[in-house]
Design an enzyme around this catalytic site. Structure first.
Site, PDB file in Angstrom:
ATOM      1  N   ARG A   1      -3.190  -3.862 -23.819  1.00 46.92           N
ATOM      2  CA  ARG A   1      -2.869  -5.229 -24.249  1.00 46.92           C
ATOM      3  C   ARG A   1      -3.969  -6.238 -23.902  1.00 46.92           C
ATOM      4  O   ARG A   1      -3.991  -7.341 -24.435  1.00 46.92           O
ATOM      5  CB  ARG A   1      -1.551  -5.679 -23.621  1.00 46.92           C
ATOM      6  CG  ARG A   1      -1.593  -5.878 -22.131  1.00 46.92           C
ATOM      7  CD  ARG A   1      -0.268  -6.329 -21.565  1.00 46.92           C
ATOM      8  NE  ARG A   1      -0.319  -6.486 -20.125  1.00 46.92           N
ATOM      9  CZ  ARG A   1       0.719  -6.763 -19.367  1.00 46.92           C
ATOM     10  NH1 ARG A   1       1.909  -6.917 -19.910  1.00 46.92           N
ATOM     11  NH2 ARG A   1       0.594  -6.910 -18.061  1.00 46.92           N
TER      12      ARG A   1
ATOM     13  N   LYS B   1     -15.785  -5.462  -5.519  1.00 53.13           N
ATOM     14  CA  LYS B   1     -16.915  -4.852  -4.817  1.00 53.13           C
ATOM     15  C   LYS B   1     -18.202  -5.606  -5.117  1.00 53.13           C
ATOM     16  O   LYS B   1     -19.090  -5.701  -4.253  1.00 53.13           O
ATOM     17  CB  LYS B   1     -17.072  -3.367  -5.192  1.00 53.13           C
ATOM     18  CG  LYS B   1     -15.851  -2.520  -4.909  1.00 53.13           C
ATOM     19  CD  LYS B   1     -15.270  -2.719  -3.512  1.00 53.13           C
ATOM     20  CE  LYS B   1     -13.822  -2.315  -3.421  1.00 53.13           C
ATOM     21  NZ  LYS B   1     -12.851  -3.293  -3.926  1.00 53.13           N
TER      22      LYS B   1
ATOM     23  N   GLY C   1      -3.407  -6.512   4.071  1.00 49.74           N
ATOM     24  CA  GLY C   1      -3.726  -5.210   3.508  1.00 49.74           C
ATOM     25  C   GLY C   1      -5.146  -5.248   2.962  1.00 49.74           C
ATOM     26  O   GLY C   1      -5.901  -6.191   3.226  1.00 49.74           O
ATOM     27  N   ALA C   2      -5.502  -4.256   2.167  1.00 48.92           N
ATOM     28  CA  ALA C   2      -6.873  -4.166   1.647  1.00 48.92           C
ATOM     29  C   ALA C   2      -7.287  -5.433   0.889  1.00 48.92           C
ATOM     30  O   ALA C   2      -8.373  -5.981   1.121  1.00 48.92           O
ATOM     31  CB  ALA C   2      -7.001  -2.943   0.749  1.00 48.92           C
ATOM     32  N   ILE C   3      -6.416  -5.929  -0.002  1.00 49.51           N
ATOM     33  CA  ILE C   3      -6.757  -7.113  -0.799  1.00 49.51           C
ATOM     34  C   ILE C   3      -6.992  -8.316   0.109  1.00 49.51           C
ATOM     35  O   ILE C   3      -7.985  -9.034  -0.025  1.00 49.51           O
ATOM     36  CB  ILE C   3      -5.655  -7.421  -1.841  1.00 49.51           C
ATOM     37  CG1 ILE C   3      -5.569  -6.304  -2.884  1.00 49.51           C
ATOM     38  CG2 ILE C   3      -5.908  -8.754  -2.536  1.00 49.51           C
ATOM     39  CD1 ILE C   3      -4.354  -6.388  -3.806  1.00 49.51           C
TER      40      ILE C   3
ATOM     41  N   GLU D   1     -10.246  -7.973   2.378  1.00 50.95           N
ATOM     42  CA  GLU D   1     -11.479  -8.013   1.583  1.00 50.95           C
ATOM     43  C   GLU D   1     -11.801  -9.444   1.161  1.00 50.95           C
ATOM     44  O   GLU D   1     -12.943  -9.894   1.296  1.00 50.95           O
ATOM     45  CB  GLU D   1     -11.354  -7.101   0.360  1.00 50.95           C
ATOM     46  CG  GLU D   1     -11.446  -5.627   0.706  1.00 50.95           C
ATOM     47  CD  GLU D   1     -11.347  -4.677  -0.475  1.00 50.95           C
ATOM     48  OE1 GLU D   1     -11.277  -3.466  -0.249  1.00 50.95           O
ATOM     49  OE2 GLU D   1     -11.344  -5.158  -1.647  1.00 50.95           O
TER      50      GLU D   1
ATOM     51  N   GLY E   1       0.498  -7.528  -1.438  1.00 48.63           N
ATOM     52  CA  GLY E   1       0.638  -6.248  -2.129  1.00 48.63           C
ATOM     53  C   GLY E   1       0.849  -6.381  -3.619  1.00 48.63           C
ATOM     54  O   GLY E   1       0.687  -7.464  -4.197  1.00 48.63           O
TER      55      GLY E   1
ATOM     56  N   ALA F   1      -6.506   3.515  -7.285  1.00 45.23           N
ATOM     57  CA  ALA F   1      -7.115   3.922  -8.549  1.00 45.23           C
ATOM     58  C   ALA F   1      -7.350   5.426  -8.598  1.00 45.23           C
ATOM     59  O   ALA F   1      -7.056   6.083  -9.607  1.00 45.23           O
ATOM     60  CB  ALA F   1      -8.442   3.184  -8.743  1.00 45.23           C
TER      61      ALA F   1
ATOM     62  N   HIS G   1     -29.547  14.393  11.340  1.00 37.43           N
ATOM     63  CA  HIS G   1     -29.869  13.317  12.280  1.00 37.43           C
ATOM     64  C   HIS G   1     -31.107  12.575  11.792  1.00 37.43           C
ATOM     65  O   HIS G   1     -32.052  13.203  11.345  1.00 37.43           O
ATOM     66  CB  HIS G   1     -30.145  13.910  13.668  1.00 37.43           C
ATOM     67  CG  HIS G   1     -30.592  12.898  14.671  1.00 37.43           C
ATOM     68  ND1 HIS G   1     -29.716  12.025  15.276  1.00 37.43           N
ATOM     69  CD2 HIS G   1     -31.825  12.605  15.154  1.00 37.43           C
ATOM     70  CE1 HIS G   1     -30.384  11.241  16.113  1.00 37.43           C
ATOM     71  NE2 HIS G   1     -31.678  11.576  16.049  1.00 37.43           N
TER      72      HIS G   1
END
Length: 462
Positions: A33, A49, A180-182, A185, A268, A316, A441
């Site tokens: 849509r 990102k 949370g992540a949103i 960030e 969320g 995702a 290393h």
């Protein structure tokens, strides 16, 4: 038009399912849509990102002297940062268009709705309606920002993640509701560019789904970055009648009033299950999610559901994996059901967070006797050279058999490191095997081997 498969929704679940169906020789169409790629490509994973990368570059420039580089004072061009992010998203959406063409998938623009009798009704933007039939119909309609009853989004002063990505100007102050992540960030992004940010979290710890040690480390890092954090707190109301917002926050010690320009509601996501034909077709739901079996069959034959609208992590890469399993089963293959306990979670604030499997608390609750090792990046040569000493790797093993139960990382680029653990767990790698796998290393990934060595009392560099 008759198809073997029609997918409603072209996010990372929908478009991936469509491509895999086409690869397997099924005549396929996808209904969208808005923009190909769905929320993830256009308003989620990818553009955020891009924003975070701009913030990181700005941070590097501001700390250039620490690397022996002299620079003039840097200034963030907020509009240009937003424009770059939108450009990245548009490029990715065009990439999905190319993939649709390459795989001979019909793209039907409009709002799709499942109908009884293996039919899909599509309403175009101009209001015209058309009906299509398919042997298999896959619902992949995704999710949207969850609205809290006492935090109604107006799109101007109280916003969700979509508005947070395209604000016309940078706010001087912001309250982020949810960590949370949103939430974390955007908190990192805006704070790095100079916005005064306060994070309000209802739970006892920020990033509450993570291992508690990770939460505590992020709290330390955020405080060091000047981000205020209020845990065990809830936003009771927001007064937007003035020029800014007056936010009433209930804390353990009583009510507090915070003043800010913008409130970002990051509590969320909620599944898009309204008006997609569930009632007409008789497809059952529970707690706001479509009920499916391990191969994403709904209770109605020929109708399937994947991604954010089914139970499981709303990520995702989960939606993509579900889409592939779903169509492989439709095509008569024998795919393995998805192991939801081996799904990596990544959060792209700074420092980054990556985790998979059991937290320490969950592993103990499941009855395991544990061997736990931690290796701080402050002891890593690569992290010291990179100027990224915040954070650690924590490895959790079953003491009896050496099973790799979980891994939890916080630090620079850890989202690139977690895949090693996912593969190791898939292959049932033991602690001893991980310990004896030579890591290069100097790298950040050495911390995985070192944390394992710590769990087994063999750590060298601590």
């Amino acid at each position: 038009m008759n198809y073997d498969v029609i997918v409603i929704g072209s996010g990372p679940g929908g478009y991936v399912a469509a491509i895999r169906a086409s690869q397997l020789g099924l005549k396929t169409a996808v209904v969208e849509r808005e923009s190909l790629g769905g929320i993830c490509l256009n308003w989620g994973c990818i553009p955020t990102k891009a924003l975070l990368k701009s913030a990181q570059v700005f941070e590097y420039i501001n700390h250039a002297a620490e690397y022996g580089i002299k620079t003039a004072a840097a200034e963030a061009d907020f509009a240009a940062v937003i424009k770059r992010s939108r450009g990245v998203a548009d490029g990715m959406s065009k990439g999905v268009q190319f993939l649709m063409k390459k795989n001979k998938i019909d793209v039907i623009m409009g709002t799709g709705k499942a109908k009884p009798g293996n039919k899909v009704e599509v309403k175009a933007a101009d209001g015209t309606q058309k009906e299509y039939t398919a042997t298999s119909i896959i619902l992949a309609t995704g999710g949207r920002s969850r609205e809290l009853p006492n935090l109604k989004q107006d799109g101007k002063k109280i916003i969700g993640y979509r508005q947070a990505m395209v604000l016309p100007e940078q706010p001087k102050s912001m309250v982020v509701v949810g960590s949370g992540a949103i939430g974390v960030e955007f908190a990192y992004f805006y704070a790095t560019l100079g916005t005064k940010v306060t994070v309000v979290e209802f739970m006892e710890n920020i990033v509450p789904v993570e291992d508690e040690d990770i939460s505590k480390q992020l709290l330390r890092s955020f405080k060091k970055a000047g981000i205020e954090v209020m845990t065990s707190s809830s936003v009771e109301s927001v007064d937007t009648s003035g020029t800014g917002c007056k936010v009433q926050v209930k804390t353990a010690s009583g009510m507090q009033t915070l003043e800010c320009d913008i409130v970002l509601s990051a509590a969320g996501v909620v599944a898009n299950i309204e008006n997609i034909g569930l009632e007409e077709t008789g497809i059952k739901t529970e707690k706001g999610k479509v009920i499916v079996d391990e191969f994403y069959n709904t209770n109605v034959k020929g109708y399937y559901a994947i991604g954010d609208i089914v139970s499981g992590q709303a990520l995702a890469h989960v939606a993509s994996a579900e889409g592939i399993i779903c169509v492989e089963k439709i095509a008569g293959h024998k795919p393995e059901p998805l192991d939801y306990n081996n799904i990596p979670g990544c959060t792209y604030c700074s420092p980054e967070i990556a985790s998979v499997g059991y937290t320490e608390k969950a592993a103990k609750a499941a009855g395991y006797e544990l061997k736990i090792g931690k290796f701080p990046f402050s002891a890593s040569g690569k992290a010291s050279a990179a100027g990224a000493k915040d954070g650690f790797v924590k490895m959790i093993y079953d003491a009896k058999y050496g099973e790799l139960l979980g891994a939890h990382m916080i630090g620079a680029n850890v989202t690139e490191m977690i895949a090693e653990i996912v593969v190791a767990r898939k292959l049932e790698t033991t602690g001893h095997e991980m310990l004896k796998s030579v890591h290069p290393h100097p790298t950040m990934s050495e911390a995985i081997m070192e944390a394992t060595a710590d769990a087994y009392g063999e750590v060298i560099h601590l």
